[in-house]
Design an enzyme around this catalytic site. Sequence first.
Site, PDB file in Angstrom:
ATOM      1  N   ARG A 294     -16.067 102.451 -31.063  1.00 10.45           N
ATOM      2  CA  ARG A 294     -16.713 101.673 -29.999  1.00 10.45           C
ATOM      3  C   ARG A 294     -17.596 102.474 -29.063  1.00 10.45           C
ATOM      4  NH1 ARG A 294     -11.790  97.754 -28.552  1.00 10.45           N
ATOM      5  NH2 ARG A 294     -11.981  96.795 -30.588  1.00 10.45           N
ATOM      6  N   HIS A 357     -13.781  96.969 -20.961  1.00  6.52           N
ATOM      7  CA  HIS A 357     -12.813  96.282 -21.812  1.00  6.52           C
ATOM      8  C   HIS A 357     -11.409  96.859 -21.682  1.00  6.52           C
ATOM      9  CE1 HIS A 357     -11.337  94.067 -25.247  1.00  6.52           C
ATOM     10  NE2 HIS A 357     -11.102  95.157 -25.941  1.00  6.52           N
ATOM     11  N   GLU A 381      -1.048  98.787 -20.935  1.00  2.00           N
ATOM     12  CA  GLU A 381      -2.368  99.328 -20.585  1.00  2.00           C
ATOM     13  C   GLU A 381      -2.369 100.064 -19.249  1.00  2.00           C
ATOM     14  OE1 GLU A 381      -5.591  96.592 -21.316  1.00  2.00           O
ATOM     15  OE2 GLU A 381      -7.015  97.837 -20.195  1.00  2.00           O
ATOM     16  N   ARG A 392      -9.796 104.719 -27.078  1.00  2.00           N
ATOM     17  CA  ARG A 392      -8.761 104.031 -27.861  1.00  2.00           C
ATOM     18  C   ARG A 392      -9.319 103.511 -29.174  1.00  2.00           C
ATOM     19  NH1 ARG A 392      -7.287  98.256 -28.131  1.00  2.00           N
ATOM     20  NH2 ARG A 392      -9.213  98.014 -26.966  1.00  2.00           N
ATOM     21  N   SER A 397      -3.745  98.915 -28.972  1.00  2.00           N
ATOM     22  CA  SER A 397      -3.111  98.765 -27.651  1.00  2.00           C
ATOM     23  C   SER A 397      -2.005  97.723 -27.627  1.00  2.00           C
ATOM     24  CB  SER A 397      -4.144  98.437 -26.589  1.00  2.00           C
ATOM     25  OG  SER A 397      -5.058  97.512 -27.076  1.00  2.00           O
TER      26      SER A 397
HETATM   27  P1  FAD Z   1      -1.679  92.379 -19.607  1.00  2.00           P
HETATM   28  O1  FAD Z   1      -1.536  91.569 -20.812  1.00  2.00           O
HETATM   29  O2  FAD Z   1      -3.044  92.500 -19.016  1.00  2.00           O
HETATM   30  O3  FAD Z   1      -0.703  91.735 -18.524  1.00  2.00           O
HETATM   31  C1  FAD Z   1      -0.738  92.146 -17.178  1.00  2.00           C
HETATM   32  C2  FAD Z   1       0.228  91.298 -16.380  1.00  2.00           C
HETATM   33  O4  FAD Z   1       0.357  91.863 -15.079  1.00  2.00           O
HETATM   34  C3  FAD Z   1      -0.198  89.862 -16.168  1.00  2.00           C
HETATM   35  O5  FAD Z   1       0.950  89.039 -16.254  1.00  2.00           O
HETATM   36  C4  FAD Z   1      -0.729  89.874 -14.724  1.00  2.00           C
HETATM   37  O6  FAD Z   1      -0.666  88.642 -14.078  1.00  2.00           O
HETATM   38  C5  FAD Z   1       0.245  90.854 -14.110  1.00  2.00           C
HETATM   39  N1  FAD Z   1      -0.158  91.464 -12.846  1.00  2.00           N
HETATM   40  C6  FAD Z   1      -1.277  92.168 -12.561  1.00  2.00           C
HETATM   41  N2  FAD Z   1      -1.215  92.594 -11.283  1.00  2.00           N
HETATM   42  C7  FAD Z   1      -0.053  92.163 -10.770  1.00  2.00           C
HETATM   43  C8  FAD Z   1       0.584  92.271  -9.511  1.00  2.00           C
HETATM   44  N3  FAD Z   1       0.044  92.927  -8.468  1.00  2.00           N
HETATM   45  N4  FAD Z   1       1.787  91.682  -9.332  1.00  2.00           N
HETATM   46  C9  FAD Z   1       2.384  90.995 -10.332  1.00  2.00           C
HETATM   47  N5  FAD Z   1       1.823  90.865 -11.556  1.00  2.00           N
HETATM   48  C10 FAD Z   1       0.626  91.443 -11.763  1.00  2.00           C
HETATM   49  N6  FAD Z   1      -5.859  95.034 -27.967  1.00  2.00           N
HETATM   50  C11 FAD Z   1      -5.472  95.098 -29.259  1.00  2.00           C
HETATM   51  O7  FAD Z   1      -4.642  95.939 -29.632  1.00  2.00           O
HETATM   52  N7  FAD Z   1      -5.977  94.205 -30.166  1.00  2.00           N
HETATM   53  C12 FAD Z   1      -6.887  93.252 -29.812  1.00  2.00           C
HETATM   54  O8  FAD Z   1      -7.306  92.468 -30.645  1.00  2.00           O
HETATM   55  C13 FAD Z   1      -7.318  93.183 -28.470  1.00  2.00           C
HETATM   56  N8  FAD Z   1      -8.237  92.259 -28.071  1.00  2.00           N
HETATM   57  C14 FAD Z   1      -8.524  92.140 -26.750  1.00  2.00           C
HETATM   58  C15 FAD Z   1      -9.376  91.123 -26.319  1.00  2.00           C
HETATM   59  C16 FAD Z   1      -9.629  90.935 -24.974  1.00  2.00           C
HETATM   60  C17 FAD Z   1     -10.543  89.825 -24.518  1.00  2.00           C
HETATM   61  C18 FAD Z   1      -9.051  91.825 -24.025  1.00  2.00           C
HETATM   62  C19 FAD Z   1      -9.312  91.655 -22.559  1.00  2.00           C
HETATM   63  C20 FAD Z   1      -8.239  92.853 -24.436  1.00  2.00           C
HETATM   64  C21 FAD Z   1      -7.965  93.024 -25.794  1.00  2.00           C
HETATM   65  N9  FAD Z   1      -7.118  94.039 -26.240  1.00  2.00           N
HETATM   66  C22 FAD Z   1      -6.750  94.097 -27.555  1.00  2.00           C
HETATM   67  C23 FAD Z   1      -6.426  94.901 -25.281  1.00  2.00           C
HETATM   68  C24 FAD Z   1      -5.008  94.350 -25.063  1.00  2.00           C
HETATM   69  O9  FAD Z   1      -5.063  92.943 -25.048  1.00  2.00           O
HETATM   70  C25 FAD Z   1      -4.415  94.845 -23.767  1.00  2.00           C
HETATM   71  O10 FAD Z   1      -4.503  96.235 -23.697  1.00  2.00           O
HETATM   72  C26 FAD Z   1      -2.957  94.424 -23.673  1.00  2.00           C
HETATM   73  O11 FAD Z   1      -2.850  93.031 -23.830  1.00  2.00           O
HETATM   74  C27 FAD Z   1      -2.388  94.837 -22.345  1.00  2.00           C
HETATM   75  O12 FAD Z   1      -1.093  94.310 -22.244  1.00  2.00           O
HETATM   76  P2  FAD Z   1      -0.274  94.575 -20.929  1.00  2.00           P
HETATM   77  O13 FAD Z   1       1.026  93.901 -21.104  1.00  2.00           O
HETATM   78  O14 FAD Z   1      -0.283  96.016 -20.623  1.00  2.00           O
HETATM   79  O15 FAD Z   1      -1.126  93.865 -19.754  1.00  2.00           O
HETATM   80  C1  SIN Z   2     -11.711  93.036 -30.590  1.00  2.00           C
HETATM   81  O1  SIN Z   2     -11.215  92.058 -31.150  1.00  2.00           O
HETATM   82  O2  SIN Z   2     -12.847  93.445 -30.816  1.00  2.00           O
HETATM   83  C2  SIN Z   2     -10.901  93.748 -29.578  1.00  2.00           C
HETATM   84  C3  SIN Z   2      -9.883  94.550 -30.255  1.00  2.00           C
HETATM   85  C4  SIN Z   2      -9.335  95.577 -29.323  1.00  2.00           C
HETATM   86  O3  SIN Z   2      -9.713  95.662 -28.166  1.00  2.00           O
HETATM   87  O4  SIN Z   2      -8.488  96.351 -29.793  1.00  2.00           O
END
Ligand code: FAD
Ligand code: SIN
Length: 546
Positions: A294, A357, A381, A392, A397
């Site tokens: 990327r 992203h 994350e 990454r 992730s």
């Molecule tokens: P998140 O899923 O972001 O959850 C964060 C949580 O924290 C939420 O519930 C939020 O409300 C809460 N929060 C935030 N601040 C506070 C606060 N102050 N108090 C209480 N709660 C709070 N990764 C892949 O491996 N494959 C993919 O295909 C992929 N596609 C993606 C597509 C998109 C559009 C995006 C944005 C990301 C993508 N990623 C992908 C990255 C991946 O989705 C994220 O890295 C991963 O979901 C992060 O998970 P997480 O549990 O760490 O955080």
């Molecule tokens: C994507 O579907 O292109 C996002 C995948 C990722 O962020 O790992």
Amino acid sequence: MNVAPIRYLPSALRSWSRETDVVIIGAGAAGLSAALDASRSGHRVILVCKGNLRGGSTLHAQGGLAAVMDSDDSLGAHVDDTLIAAAGLADEAAVHQLVAAAPSVIRYLVELGAHFDGGPLGLEGGHSHRRIVHAGGDAIGAELHRALREAVLTSDVEIMEHTAAIDVLRNSRGEAVGVIAGRVDQTFQQRLDVGVIAAYAVVVATGGIGQAFASSTNPMEVTGDGQALALRAGAELADIEFVQFHPTVLYVPGQRGQSHLITEAIRGAGATILDGNGIPVMLGHHERGDLAPRDVVSFTMFQRMHSPGDPLPNLWLDARTIGEARLEKEFPTTLELCRSAGVDPVNELVPIAPGAHYACGGIRADLDGNTSVRGLYAIGESASTGVHGANRLASNSLTEAVISGRRLARQLDTALASRSVRSTIADFVEPTRGFGVEPTTRASLASQMSANVGVVRSRSGLEDVLETLASTPDGSAAAVDLPTLEATNLHTVSLLVAYAASLREESRGCHRRSDFPNVSDDWGQSISLHVFEHDVVARVATLADA
Ligand code: FAD
Ligand code: SIN
């Protein structure tokens, strides 16, 4: 360069208090995984999330989960691809752990009831083999979140929706012993009804920092809260300058907040990035063309968009060759998102530009979630485990989020059995207080971050941003409210990213400097940041020192 002190939040009267074994902040893949396993181990768990249970990035994930599932693929190849993407900064031991555990994540999610697509595995940028597991075509996040969410909803986990974590409570020994949180007033979102959740373990699972930038794939609530509150609590952050910009974000002029992602898997199926003259942008720039890592694709796009003779606000994605039937079957989410914005990828070129992203860095932690502050853990994350280094690898992730959530839960069994930790819970010290920053400055700061701390950075642009951060007016709210909380946290993470980017005088992974265009051997190490007496202090250390 001049770096301003970080800002602290205003105080508020506390009207409620709770007590538990484990408080988990965030209900994405990481927080849900940790909550489920910790609760199944018999710990009392409170899970807080800022909005409802469907917030965060996880639900929006399109591409998939990277895991070695085929006999012609190998763990060694997945390790190599991850290390190549990470550009010399990954912790090899952590990468081996991640890759080895990834297939078990798929099996675990199937046991929880997740439905993955059959058929050939997907291919994404930087991967040498097909190893991306999909669900619903391009809706992996929704399915993964559904399976975890439904399991948590039938467990003993106590869920507190619409509750924002504000600061970590520490005792006189500096150990984390709880969280100050505010219930968000649902009719008047400004207000927070503040209280305390005392806990033996405080887990940050708040996701990334995408909303620090004007154009981002991350949802609105992803404002770097966990990174900022961990920093204020004395934790170290690492690799925070490495922000991954996804190449194919739907371009809508003037759009702010969350922008639509167009999954990389669509390039895996044959879509091509074109310039305004229909010339393939990646041609001759990398052996993997449109499926280069990327950082390479976004940088090449940036160069084309800023070409002196023919600057362009956006480029184009041509997915027409894939054909309607396959697009409908494999990319229903992408089609819906594009069509809702008035573009039909079946027969039209899709306007695209890179957008923020993924935060490759974050709170320095190991894959079990241990941070530099006792009792404070970071997963998903929000954490920097050394797995991603300077960039990454696609789809690594979600697997990391589930693995770190589950590993953390396992080690809490030992950590919570320790009497010395248990005895500290009642004695806590009030966190430092200030005025926060003025919430109306949020949009202009995000624009400056995108312009100057985006795909390509330079000394003068970084200096401009650091000056803006230094002169940002204080907030005026008498008590902490949601806009002040988010604006202050965004200010803090913007400061960290801009400062670390200014220190790193080289180009590596997803950190590119126009004034230092090459990789430098002097910079084959991580930058760690922490706060000492309000000032951000940098430590340049190899991962072996950590
Ligand atoms: P998140 O899923 O972001 O959850 C964060 C949580 O924290 C939420 O519930 C939020 O409300 C809460 N929060 C935030 N601040 C506070 C606060 N102050 N108090 C209480 N709660 C709070 N990764 C892949 O491996 N494959 C993919 O295909 C992929 N596609 C993606 C597509 C998109 C559009 C995006 C944005 C990301 C993508 N990623 C992908 C990255 C991946 O989705 C994220 O890295 C991963 O979901 C992060 O998970 P997480 O549990 O760490 O955080
Ligand atoms: C994507 O579907 O292109 C996002 C995948 C990722 O962020 O790992």
